[in-house]
Structures are given as C-alpha cells and as structure tokens.
Design a protein around this motif. Structure first.
Motif, PDB file in Angstrom:
ATOM      1  N   PHE A 187       0.870  -1.162   0.000  1.00 39.80           N
ATOM      2  CA  PHE A 187       0.000   0.000   0.000  1.00 39.80           C
ATOM      3  C   PHE A 187       0.910   1.216   0.000  1.00 39.80           C
ATOM      4  N   ILE A 188       0.370   2.333  -0.417  1.00 37.80           N
ATOM      5  CA  ILE A 188       1.211   3.547  -0.432  1.00 37.80           C
ATOM      6  C   ILE A 188       0.430   4.689   0.202  1.00 37.80           C
ATOM      7  N   GLN A 189       1.089   5.365   1.174  1.00 37.77           N
ATOM      8  CA  GLN A 189       0.453   6.532   1.777  1.00 37.77           C
ATOM      9  C   GLN A 189       1.089   7.797   1.183  1.00 37.77           C
ATOM     10  N   PRO A 190       0.244   8.654   0.601  1.00 40.98           N
ATOM     11  CA  PRO A 190       0.785   9.863  -0.024  1.00 40.98           C
ATOM     12  C   PRO A 190       1.486  10.778   0.989  1.00 40.98           C
ATOM     13  N   ILE A 191       2.518  11.465   0.490  1.00 40.08           N
ATOM     14  CA  ILE A 191       3.252  12.457   1.288  1.00 40.08           C
ATOM     15  C   ILE A 191       3.133  13.796   0.549  1.00 40.08           C
ATOM     16  N   VAL A 192       2.717  14.812   1.305  1.00 39.96           N
ATOM     17  CA  VAL A 192       2.384  16.107   0.695  1.00 39.96           C
ATOM     18  C   VAL A 192       3.502  17.112   0.976  1.00 39.96           C
ATOM     19  N   GLU A 193       3.830  17.871  -0.062  1.00 37.49           N
ATOM     20  CA  GLU A 193       4.847  18.918   0.114  1.00 37.49           C
ATOM     21  C   GLU A 193       4.180  20.137   0.753  1.00 37.49           C
ATOM     22  N   ALA A 194       4.774  20.641   1.831  1.00 36.45           N
ATOM     23  CA  ALA A 194       4.133  21.735   2.569  1.00 36.45           C
ATOM     24  C   ALA A 194       4.037  23.005   1.720  1.00 36.45           C
ATOM     25  N   SER A 195       5.078  23.284   0.946  1.00 33.36           N
ATOM     26  CA  SER A 195       5.095  24.545   0.194  1.00 33.36           C
ATOM     27  C   SER A 195       4.051  24.574  -0.916  1.00 33.36           C
ATOM     28  N   SER A 196       3.855  23.426  -1.584  1.00 32.99           N
ATOM     29  CA  SER A 196       2.924  23.426  -2.713  1.00 32.99           C
ATOM     30  C   SER A 196       1.578  22.813  -2.387  1.00 32.99           C
ATOM     31  N   GLY A 197       1.520  22.034  -1.287  1.00 36.40           N
ATOM     32  CA  GLY A 197       0.280  21.325  -0.954  1.00 36.40           C
ATOM     33  C   GLY A 197       0.015  20.165  -1.891  1.00 36.40           C
ATOM     34  N   LYS A 198       1.017  19.741  -2.622  1.00 30.32           N
ATOM     35  CA  LYS A 198       0.826  18.665  -3.602  1.00 30.32           C
ATOM     36  C   LYS A 198       1.501  17.378  -3.130  1.00 30.32           C
ATOM     37  N   VAL A 199       0.946  16.273  -3.601  1.00 29.44           N
ATOM     38  CA  VAL A 199       1.572  14.989  -3.305  1.00 29.44           C
ATOM     39  C   VAL A 199       2.847  14.888  -4.132  1.00 29.44           C
TER      40      VAL A 199
ATOM     41  N   ILE B 129      -5.131  13.228  -8.739  1.00 27.40           N
ATOM     42  CA  ILE B 129      -5.735  13.299  -7.407  1.00 27.40           C
ATOM     43  C   ILE B 129      -4.639  12.944  -6.419  1.00 27.40           C
ATOM     44  N   GLY B 130      -4.233  13.876  -5.635  1.00 30.59           N
ATOM     45  CA  GLY B 130      -3.120  13.595  -4.739  1.00 30.59           C
ATOM     46  C   GLY B 130      -3.583  13.240  -3.357  1.00 30.59           C
ATOM     47  N   HIS B 131      -4.542  13.945  -2.878  1.00 26.69           N
ATOM     48  CA  HIS B 131      -4.954  13.758  -1.484  1.00 26.69           C
ATOM     49  C   HIS B 131      -6.360  14.275  -1.338  1.00 26.69           C
ATOM     50  N   ARG B 132      -6.927  13.994  -0.191  1.00 25.59           N
ATOM     51  CA  ARG B 132      -8.325  14.358   0.014  1.00 25.59           C
ATOM     52  C   ARG B 132      -8.510  15.864   0.204  1.00 25.59           C
ATOM     53  N   ARG B 133      -7.565  16.492   0.883  1.00 22.55           N
ATOM     54  CA  ARG B 133      -7.757  17.907   1.205  1.00 22.55           C
ATOM     55  C   ARG B 133      -6.660  18.788   0.638  1.00 22.55           C
ATOM     56  N   GLU B 134      -7.063  19.965   0.302  1.00 16.73           N
ATOM     57  CA  GLU B 134      -6.062  20.946  -0.115  1.00 16.73           C
ATOM     58  C   GLU B 134      -5.689  21.775   1.104  1.00 16.73           C
ATOM     59  N   ILE B 135      -4.490  22.289   1.113  1.00 17.36           N
ATOM     60  CA  ILE B 135      -4.162  23.203   2.213  1.00 17.36           C
ATOM     61  C   ILE B 135      -3.780  24.571   1.654  1.00 17.36           C
TER      62      ILE B 135
ATOM     63  N   HIS C 228       7.326  18.472   4.724  1.00 19.55           N
ATOM     64  CA  HIS C 228       6.337  17.550   4.160  1.00 19.55           C
ATOM     65  C   HIS C 228       5.396  17.042   5.228  1.00 19.55           C
ATOM     66  N   PHE C 229       4.195  16.630   4.791  1.00 23.70           N
ATOM     67  CA  PHE C 229       3.202  16.053   5.704  1.00 23.70           C
ATOM     68  C   PHE C 229       2.812  14.655   5.237  1.00 23.70           C
ATOM     69  N   GLN C 230       2.536  13.833   6.233  1.00 26.89           N
ATOM     70  CA  GLN C 230       2.001  12.506   5.928  1.00 26.89           C
ATOM     71  C   GLN C 230       1.009  12.207   7.028  1.00 26.89           C
TER      72      GLN C 230
END
Ligand code: G
Ligand code: G
Ligand code: MN
Length: 508
Positions: free
Chosen positions: A267-279, A502-508, A479-481
C-alpha cells in the motif's frame, strides 16, 4: 484442518495408534495362543488314542469269548481282561443291542441303546450304574452280530481332558455328544470361537475355547516390549504431530506461507509537500490480509520477519511488486514521485537491497519514479566498512536515505551523523497534540533546525487535523504525511490517482 486444537488432534492420533497397535498385538497373541492350543489338542489326541487303544487290545483278548454264553469261566475270563488291561472299566458281551454277559453284572440280560455306528466305533452314553449325567465312553467291536462293548475308564479320560494349557472348555466330541473335563455329557455344538482338531485314529474330535485373559502378567516379555514400543511410538508420533500442527498455527508459519503465496500487498500513503500542498511522494507500507484471520497488522508481522531472517525477502518482494504495479500504470506523463520503502537494519548487511533497488529503477525507467529508503528505528545498523560502502553506492544511484520515526528507538543523532540522510521523519508521537503541547513543539522545532543545518527535509508523520498542519507548517516542516491528507491505499490506486492528478483528500 488446523481449526481443531492441535492438542486434541494429537491426542486422537495417540489413541488411534495405540488402539491399532494394541489390536495387532492382541491378534498376534491370539494367533500364538491358538497355535499352542492346536498343538495341545494334537498331543491330547495322541494320549486319548493310547487310552482307547487299550480297548482294542481288550477286544483282541476276548478271542473266542463272544457268542459262547456267559458261564462262570467266561465271566472270570472277561473280569480278568478288565483287571489286566489299563484304562478299561467294563467289558460286556452283547448280541445286537442286548448285553448278555457283563464284567460288572455277570450273567444278566439288559438292553443298551446303541447309536447307529459302524462295526467298530466309539460312542458316549450315560453311566450304566450311578450318575446318569456322567459319561461313559464306550468302544464297540462287532462281528457277525456278536459284539464286545468296552467301557473306558472315565478318570483317565478326564485327567487327559483337564491337562490342556491356554484353553477353556476342552471337549471330546463323539458323534453328536461331547464330554468335558468334568466328565459331563453335553450336546456337541459348533462355535466360530472354538478350535477343533480331528483325532487321527478313532474318528472323534477335540475342541477347546481359547482362554485369553489379557493382563500385563499374562504377557510374555517380548509382548510386553512390543506393547511398550507401541505406546512409545504413539507418544512420539503424537508429540511430533503436535509440534507440527502447532507450528502451522503460529504466525511465523503463516507468514512464511503468506510470503510464498504473495499475500503481502504493498500500500502507499501519499506524502504532501508543505510549500505546494501537492503529493510529491509516498511511503510504501505492506498490508497482509490473511484469508481466514483477516488483516494482520505490520506491527505484528514485521518484527517477526526481522527476528527470523525473512525481512530481506519481504523487502525484495515488496520492491518487485511495486515496480510491476508502477510499470503497468502508465505513469510516464506525470510529475516526479519519490517512493519511500521501509528497510530494516538487516538489509544493510547484504548487497541484496542494492540489487533490488537497481532492478526497481530498471523496471520503472520510463516513469519519473524515484526511490528512497527509510531506516526504521527498531534496530540499529552496524557501523562497518561494508555498510558504509553500501550507503555510498546507494547515494551514487540517487537513492536517498530517510531516518524513520526520528527521536524514538534507534533513530537518533548518531544515525544522523553516520548516514547523513536526506529526509528525517518526525514521529507521530510528536505530531499528535503538538498544537497544545509546547514541549512537543520545542522538540519539533529543534528537529527542523538540525535538519535544515544538515540539508535534510522533514516529513511530519501522523498528521490528522488541520490545526496540526497549521502548527507544523508554522514550525517549518517541509512535508506532511497522515490521515488528514490520505490513508495508505493499494499501490495501483496510488498510481491511478497520481495519473489522474488526485493527490490527497484535502487541499491546504
Ligand atoms: O502503517 P503501518 O501500520 O503499516 O506501519 C507499521 C510499521 O510497519 C511501520 O513502522 C513500518 O516501519 C513497518 N513496515 C510496513 N511495511 C514495511 C516494509 O515493507 N518493510 C519494513 N521493514 N517495515 C515495514
Ligand atoms: O514506518 P512508520 O512507523 O513511520 O509507519 C507509519 C505508520 O503510521 C503506519 O502504521 C501508518 O499506517 C500510520 N499512520 C499514517 N498516518 C497516520 C495518521 O494520520 N494517524 C495515525 N495514528 N497513524 C498513521
Ligand atoms: Mn516508515
């Protein structure tokens, strides 16, 4: 099959083996006993033949006596024959079925019911004198209507019948009647249990019932040894089967099977870049769905795999399976993605991880996938020249290292110093409740400070709420996970979502 308790199954096995072995042994003892009885009956037949033979001698001695009346001389003569011939009780001269001269009753006529017999034959009949339930074995010799009837000594007969070993109910069967060792007359009966032997000379049969009284004392030393061996064998086999069945039910056994049957899925859990909010990355996490027991947590099976030397194989298979999913996911259009694989300390002691990574990169060369290795906090990697060489080669391949769960377990400053990782993962221990806990905030701030000094990126794990995101972003996490963004998803889903943007459920 191993749903039944191993102890129960093993005990049943013990019982079945003991029962089968016991029955075989019993059968063997019975056979041996039967042979002994047959042997005894043959010996008995010989003894009885000797006794009856005396009756034939007595008949021979009568020579001219039959058919010549019953004078005193004749009476004397027949009494003399009785007195001088062993095993003979009475001698009677008869015509047809009428006795006219007897060693017991002298010149006295009486009828005697004779069975239909041949010229010379044995027959059983009740005692002429006293007790009519007691037998008298008679031998009759007939010539031209004149016959001699000899009464055979019942004491000798009973003595012989009583002397058969291993047998009960020894009978001498004469025609339709039988006599037992107590001298009682019975009707002869057939019985499958009875062993019957025909006597060679006089046409009677001898039969007996085996007397198997099975007790430890009645067994011969060899049989005792055999019985002990059966119990030992049954115990041994039951113990072996118990161990085998128990092993089958252990997690380790099931894990080995799961590896062979490829039940461990990435399984893979996405990791989001804090600066861009993108996976921009994902952490590969293995999931084990056991067909019967359901999902088994990695916290249970990964440490087990590490303890029993299975983790390298698991890591290799994990890399292979992600590579093949990625290769079939048409990823070439998309932006760069870094996939982090968890690797245990064990992996750094062999070249296998390097080969697996190279193969991964070859298989996915048309995609823009990169890989990084997460060193877990569970055990520490040895400080050897071989490990350092391996790390250098990984670095040369562009495979960065990441320290997992920094600040817990073995993920400490020493590791930072030795491996110069490109990423530091901040454990969820510190991110959970960070917005209300100044100590946690202080620790995280310090980790970030060290990381930036060392040109490392920081990935905050276990991010579950917007306020955690806010606090961590303010502290400078890169980064966030966490569940706030996305849960781990099947590798194929992760790549499909990446392709679809589709990277993640929520945008920041
Ligand atoms: O999310 P999850 O419960 O799967 O993670 C539990 C732990 O299992 C993580 O700390 C992670 O290190 C470990 N883990 C998951 N997949 C792997 C793997 O492929 N290899 C190793 N060594 N550890 C893994
Ligand atoms: O390798 P590591 O121990 O870092 O694995 C991360 C673990 O954290 C995995 O078991 C994963 O399922 C779990 N995890 C990922 N996101 C969250 C989250 O938001 N909250 C919690 N409690 N666990 C998470
Ligand atoms: Mn991890």
């Amino acid at each position: 099959m191993y749903r039944l308790h191993p102890l129960f199954l093993s005990f049943m096995m013990f019982l079945v083996i003991t029962a089968c072995g016991g029955l075989l042994l019993l059968e063997k003892i019975k056979n041996k006993n039967n042979k002994a009885i047959i042997h005894s009956l043959v010996t008995l037949g010989n003894s009885l033949d000797r006794i009856i033979n005396h009756a034939t001698i007595a008949v021979e001695r009568t020579t001219t006596l039959p058919g010549n009346g019953c004078s005193n001389d004749i009476q004397m003569a027949i009494r003399k024959i009785v007195a001088s011939t062993p095993d003979i009780r009475t001698l009677n001269l008869a015509r047809g079925d009428e006795v006219y001269c007897s060693s017991v009753f002298g010149k006295n006529r009486f009828a005697i019911d004779l069975p239909e017999t041949r010229d010379s034959a044995l027959f059983l009949r009740p005692h002429i004198t006293d007790d009519t339930t007691r037998s008298l074995l008679m031998y009759r010799a007939e010539q031209h209507g004149k016959s001699v009837l000899i009464g055979i000594d019942d004491y000798a007969l009973q003595q012989a019948l009583g002397g058969v070993k291993h047998a009960a109910e020894v009978n001498m069967i004469v025609g339709t009647l039988a006599v037992n060792a107590q001298g009682e007359i019975l009707h002869a009966w057939r019985d499958a249990q009875r062993i019957t032997v025909a006597a060679p000379q006089f046409g009677y049969r001898l039969s007996a019932t085996p007397a198997v009284t099975l007790s430890w004392h009645s067994l011969t030393p060899r049989d005792r040894l055999a019985a002990a061996c059966i119990v030992l064998l049954a115990t041994g086999l039951a113990m072996v089967s118990y161990r085998y069945l128990q092993r089958r039910t252990t997690l380790l056994f099931m894990l080995r099977q799961a590896i062979d049957k490829q039940q461990l899925r990435p399984f893979i859990q996405p990791i989001v870049e804090a600066s861009s909010g993108k996976v921009v990355a994902g952490e590969v996490l293995l999931r084990w769905a056991h067909p019967r027991l359901g999902p088994i947590a990695p916290d249970r099976f990964i440490p087990l795999a590490e303890q029993h030397g299975l983790i390298s194989r698991i890591t290799t298979l994990c890399l292979q399976s992600v590579a093949s999913v990625a290769a079939s996911s048409e990823l070439n259009e998309q932006t760069e993605t870094m996939l982090f694989f968890n690797v245990s300390a064990d992996a750094f002691t062999s070249q296998q991880i390097l080969e697996s990574c190279q193969r991964f990169l070859q298989q996915t060369h048309m995609t823009r996938l990169r890989i990084g290795l997460e060193m877990t906090e569970r055990d520490s990697v040895e400080d050897t020249a071989a490990v350092n060489a391996l790390c250098e080669r990984l670095d040369a391949l562009g495979i960065p290292l990441s320290i997992d769960d920094f600040g817990t377990g073995n993920a400490n400053y020493h590791q930072l110093m030795r491996f110069r990782p490109r990423y530091i993962k901040i454990d969820k221990l510190f991110t959970a409740g960070i917005e209300h806990d100044t100590a946690k905030a202080t620790i995280v701030r310090n980790i970030i400070a060290i990381a930036s000094e060392m040109h490392c990126m920081t990935i905050a794990e276990g991010v579950e709420t917007a306020s955690q995101v806010e606090t961590l972003a303010a502290l400078g996490v890169s980064h966030f996970q966490g569940y706030f963004f996305a849960r781990p998803v099947a590798a194929a889903t992760f790549f499909r979502d990446r392709r679809a943007g589709i990277g993640h459920r929520r945008e920041i």
